[in-house]
Design an enzyme around this catalytic site. Sequence first.
Site, PDB file in Angstrom:
ATOM      1  N   ASP A 256       0.839  -1.188   0.000  1.00 10.61           N
ATOM      2  CA  ASP A 256       0.000   0.000   0.000  1.00 10.61           C
ATOM      3  C   ASP A 256       0.876   1.242   0.000  1.00 10.61           C
ATOM      4  O   ASP A 256       1.957   1.253   0.587  1.00 10.61           O
ATOM      5  CB  ASP A 256      -0.916   0.015   1.221  1.00 10.61           C
ATOM      6  N   SER A 257       0.430   2.271  -0.708  1.00 14.22           N
ATOM      7  CA  SER A 257       1.102   3.565  -0.756  1.00 14.22           C
ATOM      8  C   SER A 257       2.553   3.408  -1.202  1.00 14.22           C
ATOM      9  O   SER A 257       2.821   2.943  -2.303  1.00 14.22           O
ATOM     10  CB  SER A 257       0.997   4.244   0.614  1.00 14.22           C
TER      11      SER A 257
END
Length: 933
Positions: A256-257
């Site tokens: 994520d991210s």
Amino acid sequence: MGVSTFSAAIHITPTVVKTLIKHVSRKSSKFAHGSTEEEVTDDILYDEAFNIVKSFIELGTLNTVESLQRFTNTHIISPPWASVSPVLIPLRSCNEAADRLIQWFSPDELTHVVGGERWWQVRGLDGVDAEWVADKKMLSYEKSVEERINAVSAEGRKLSDDEVDILRMDPLDKVLLYIHGGAYFWGSINTHRYQIIKYARKINGRAFAVNYRKAPQYPWPCPLQDVLAAYLYLTQPPSSALHKPIPASKIVLAGDSAGAGLAISLLVLLRDLGLPMPAGAVLISPWVDLTHSFPSVMNNIHTDIIPPHGFIHKPSVVWPVDPLKEHGRVKKSMSSPPPQPGHADTLKPRADRVGDDAGMPQTPVPSKREGLDSVDDSSGSSPSALRNTSTDQVANETSNSSSASSLPSPENEREGWQPKPPKVLMEDPSATPLELRSQIQLYATNEQLTHPLVSPVLNGSLGNLCPLYIIAGDHEALRDEIIYLAHRAAYPEKFPAREGAIKDSPRQMENIEKFREPTKVHLQVFDGMCHVLTVFTFHEAVKYAYRSIAEFVKHVTDLPAQNEEVPVFPELVKGVEAEEQTAHPREGDSGRSGVSNLLNIKSDASPLKSITPDVSFSLHAESQSAEELFEENKAATKEQIQEKIHATKIEQRQRSEAQETDDSGGSVDFSNVLMVRQRVDIHGHVRQMEVIEEVPCLQLHPDEIGLLREAPARRWHDGQQKWDEKFKSVAKRVQKKRKKHEEEYMSMLDRAKELGLRHVDSRRSTTTDGSSSRTGVGVIQDERRWGPLDLSDESPPPSAIAARRDTPDALALLRKTVYHTAPRTIRRLPKRKAKDVVKATFDPTDDPKAPPKQSVSEQQHSAELGPAHGLKIWAYLMGYFGERSSHQAKKGTKKAASGAKKVGGKFRFKALRGNRRPSTSSAMEQRKSMQQV
């Protein structure tokens, strides 16, 4: 005070109260006006959780980078129902990863862009922290596993409970390699553990989470080396590892991210180096453009959890590199060429430069690269080895007088110009360009931001990768770059790379022609959601996301090898239930699937604005489980794709007039589908995304991608100016602390030499001989390892711990190197005298018998309050409300079924009693009610 559970509670409590008051006021206003429009913030749990996360991140900016790292890299005990077994990825795997990275970089890149080949291999630990994760219910107790455990024990290896669990996990063939997010400088496997446990349970497999080194102490490419080492550790385990080699076809990358950004960079590395590619990758809100060149970075800042001015922090000995910037952090360029030592670009372009960047024919200009040996105190970038001297600058420096005459005419002098960092592209073409004099991102220097392994969206080609499942929030700041990345991967020729970003890289230019096969992509954009929506595990749409991710992982890891007839998307796999739903769609479903209208409809409304779902489906949506919702969306997806394929065939026939019969019906081959493009409403129902021509970010020209722009630069600068004024006295104290640490560093080094430290030239240290010895308690590493004393001819970034002498982290790294675990470049370890041992007893960071704790950007920290730590409390709350909402959904299903039966029974009784047929509208309402049940 720093970031702690106590300070977080004090900071967040007012946010909770304010959010509750605003929520009640907003809902009351909507009720008074009779508004039926639904928003994701109508859910009080999401509204509170969103503002709590946003408030916590803002708290981090009010404190130092180290305190945020310490809090989020605190070791948290795992829940009793999960098996979490820590491991240390050894130096052998790290060295293999380093060799692969060196192979990928060209010698010129290593010298002038990366800054050398050794500094990023320097580490405090003897490997990389990681952990195996699985549900305890899935651990195997088969006879073969028991025999292996006994065999390993018979070899004289005493197994701990965690090691036994690793052996029991081995039969679980599906492996999720998870790379956590946190803007590349905070977060850890502890902040994401509960999410990872959830993934492992849902895929009926195991997860492997890697705690890579963080910036700014360990900037790019340190994290990339660690995640590559983790992948090689899985596929090519060393003899010390307990797990068997895992086929790449059974591994799925997820992140994520920033972790998702690392995942896509890792895929590019594997592809370019010819290494086995994983079965697939799940990218959750990937951060892929560190130049902030897409519109949503400015437009969505108020609807996201990202701080309004980006990640700026209270000054500390670690960050920023220049706590006091008396001459300004953003300055107007004052001359052409810029003042020495040279920056990365010219003040204004010459005519041939404009033509070059615009893709026009031009007169060749001699190319030359120079590395300057000094550091410009007025520039926040790294030493000159990290500055790319452009051809324009070299030419201008050769003849200063001719630079003015070579400029194009004023009316078009800036048209087509692609400035290189740290120059900023101005909104007014006639304005004097700005130049960043301070490092704007913690992960990489300004000059490195356009490198394709830093900003993956700028890769020469994103084709020939494994299947990707990409999800994003419609309200997040990174939305546009995520959408653009997905389309670049699926349509390499339609969305080419910016030539100005890759023309100096032979590898990237070669990749454009070499990797032309489209990558299969499933893109989903969730209405109203913010950055990394999977944090909010209790929300309906997020539960569907977890189910969809799990189904993707299970499907791609079970795909038969070399079988091109099976679709890579689980939603398109043929099934009896799905086929029946597709062939006979339920009445009322067309509003959700949007088969005919949403494929090519043109609307006056903004194409990125959330479409409010039909209120009539709210009860139905709330009563569905994630599994039921996935199956419904599966049928809708097949229907959408089938209609699109048929429409395309008809359009092609009409153009060619080769056939007159309409064969738009019949079966469809889904194996050739390259991309599934969808939006997901707040209840988790999918609909087709707008056509490409209606998505604004997909209309950007390639030359607009990956440029430092004026608006984001000024926003960052405004915030940094406020912090400079707010913490001016703190910054002055930081300067004094740095001088004190540097004196202590040199004193320690001089004392170690007096006590027998012998260090050889690093360039002659690739082998060791019998002269290697030790006099202290430490050991000299058998595996290749570099230390902070081996970098005399390298130019690390200014924030890198390997180059620092003025931070406690640098002192701890040096102490470990010379007294405890030395690289092979050290031939003799110093032996401490009695007074040194006595002195160390008064210094908690200097234990003569054990290595000191390393930087919290690398090593996990002990819990401050044990089970009462804020991370533990947050994970418990998310888990509690997630389970509670699931229970309420099941309870709601039973109530809806019971109510529908009662309504239906009464209706039929009244109809018979009145000896009349029910009206058409009443019959439709009854049918809808029964269908919802």
